[in-house]
Enzyme design. Structure first.
Site, PDB file in Angstrom:
ATOM      1  N   ASN A 150       0.801  -1.217   0.000  1.00 16.72           N
ATOM      2  CA  ASN A 150       0.000   0.000   0.000  1.00 16.72           C
ATOM      3  C   ASN A 150       0.835   1.269   0.000  1.00 16.72           C
ATOM      4  OD1 ASN A 150       0.539  -1.164   2.698  1.00 16.72           O
ATOM      5  ND2 ASN A 150      -0.338   0.747   3.458  1.00 16.72           N
ATOM      6  N   CYS A 318      -3.858   5.234   7.440  1.00 17.31           N
ATOM      7  CA  CYS A 318      -4.360   4.895   8.767  1.00 17.31           C
ATOM      8  C   CYS A 318      -3.624   5.600   9.874  1.00 17.31           C
ATOM      9  CB  CYS A 318      -4.232   3.441   9.040  1.00 17.31           C
ATOM     10  SG  CYS A 318      -4.343   2.506   7.624  1.00 17.31           S
TER      11      CYS A 318
END
Length: 378
Positions: A150, A318
């Site tokens: 990611n 996140c």
């Protein structure tokens, strides 16, 4: 100042028109998908239509798809299911998403990180050694290996890993959240026993994802309650989200991918201007680019570009509101450069012009920064 460039699709992708339309239509469906009356059956029909579309994406049967609240829940549910099935040793690559790492560490069973090579690809030799090593924990082994990272976009050799894991009688779980919509993520293609998906990474809504289980795996319910999702996940299903998810998947599968051309041109321009292209020698997703620049901290780059109308990130979204050295890049051996990296990621709505504007804006930012640090040389 430009009109606005969004290159943070790995954090979340703009909602596709098809998903928006499907969600709007689903808002008019009153019934609970578990109700047996006409409205309930209408809701169930839409839910199952969405499930069938997601199943096509994963190359699986609709019955194997469990809707979740997103990729994080799907990953956590896979790990907890493996432990419930008897796994007493969890192997995770050193570049897995935090939700995988934290769930494994919190599982109460032996957890071991598998290192990656400098280009960001799992070290298959180290994996073999770990699979061959005796473990006092006993039980089958579980490996979590993402399809594509990611932060760097580096694609992992999941099929090769699967061969080794299955020879050891284990379970391979693949986090396909970033890869979906960008590269094939069918279970057979990846060699996965289970995989996690998330709608908002490919143009669907936030708050909906899926765990897809192959024939060698069993999903154990983690939350007490009703028998929804074939007894694998309690709670009334998110019909609106599922409708958007299914529509986004259908649109993604029908849309031709633009290829890496614009990204590669941008990568060359960044490199010419002094940036290191992370994972440049490895296979990567076509529209993800991670660069690291000495003496140019990540937060300076992110904030400077944002003020100029270009939106990028410093890694995983996140860590919201926090810019810190990337654990992924540290695992790749980048050292201090891990705190000087940014990620640019395109998607379904990205134009070639967006990459050009990003490069020009970044070069201007870097030049101004250097001028302030070394005024005599300016």
């Amino acid at each position: 100042m430009n009109a606005g460039v969004y290159l943070d699709h790995c954090a979340t992708s703009p909602l596709r028109p098809e998903a928006r339309a499907a969600m709007a239509a689903a808002f008019d469906v009153t019934g609970n998908p578990s109700s047996v009356h006409a409205s309930g059956r209408a809701a169930r029909a839409r839910l199952e239509e969405a499930r069938a579309r997601v199943a096509i994406l994963a190359g699986a049967s609709p019955a194997s798809v469990t809707f979740t609240s997103g990729g994080t829940e799907a990953n956590v549910l896979a790990i907890r299911s493996a432990v419930a099935a008897g796994a007493r040793r969890l192997l995770i690559s050193a570049i897995e998403h935090d939700c995988v790492r934290e769930a494994a560490l919190a599982s109460g069973v032996e957890t071991v990180e598998v290192p990656v090579r400098p280009e960001g690809i799992i070290d298959l030799g180290a994996l073999e050694a770990l699979l061959d090593a005796p473990s006092a924990a006993g039980g089958p082994v579980f490996l979590a290996l993402m399809a594509a990272n990611n932060e760097t976009g580096v694609i992992q050799p999941t099929r090769e890993a699967a061969e080794r894991v299955r020879a050891a009688g284990g379970w391979l779980h693949v986090d396909a959240v970033q890869a979906a919509g960008r590269t094939p993520v069918e279970l057979d293609v990846l060699g996965a026993d289970s995989l996690a998906l998330s709608a908002h990474k490919l143009g669907g809504p936030q708050g909906i994802g899926a765990l897809v289980a192959g024939p060698r795996t069993r999903i154990f319910r983690d939350m007490p309650g009703g028998g929804q999702e074939q007894g694998r996940r309690a709670g009334t299903q998110n019909l609106i989200g599922a409708a958007g998810f299914g529509a986004a998947v259908e649109a993604a599968l029908a849309s031709p991918r633009p290829g890496p051309g614009a990204r590669d041109v941008a990568a060359a321009a960044f490199a010419d201007a002094g940036a290191l292209v992370v994972g440049a020698t490895a296979p990567r997703l076509d529209d993800v680019l991670c660069i690291a620049t000495p003496d140019l901290p990540s937060e300076i780059q992110v904030m400077g570009l944002d003020l100029a109308g270009v939106q990028v990130s410093a890694g995983a979204a996140c860590s919201s509101g926090k810019v810190r050295p990337s654990r992924v890049l540290e695992a790749m051996g980048l050292g201090d450069l891990a705190g000087c990296a940014i990620r640019l990621s395109g998607g379904w709505s990205t134009r070639s012009e967006d990459w050009r504007i990003a490069v020009e804006t970044w070069i201007d930012l870097k030049t101004r920064r250097q001028s302030r640090r070394h005024p005599a040389a300016a």
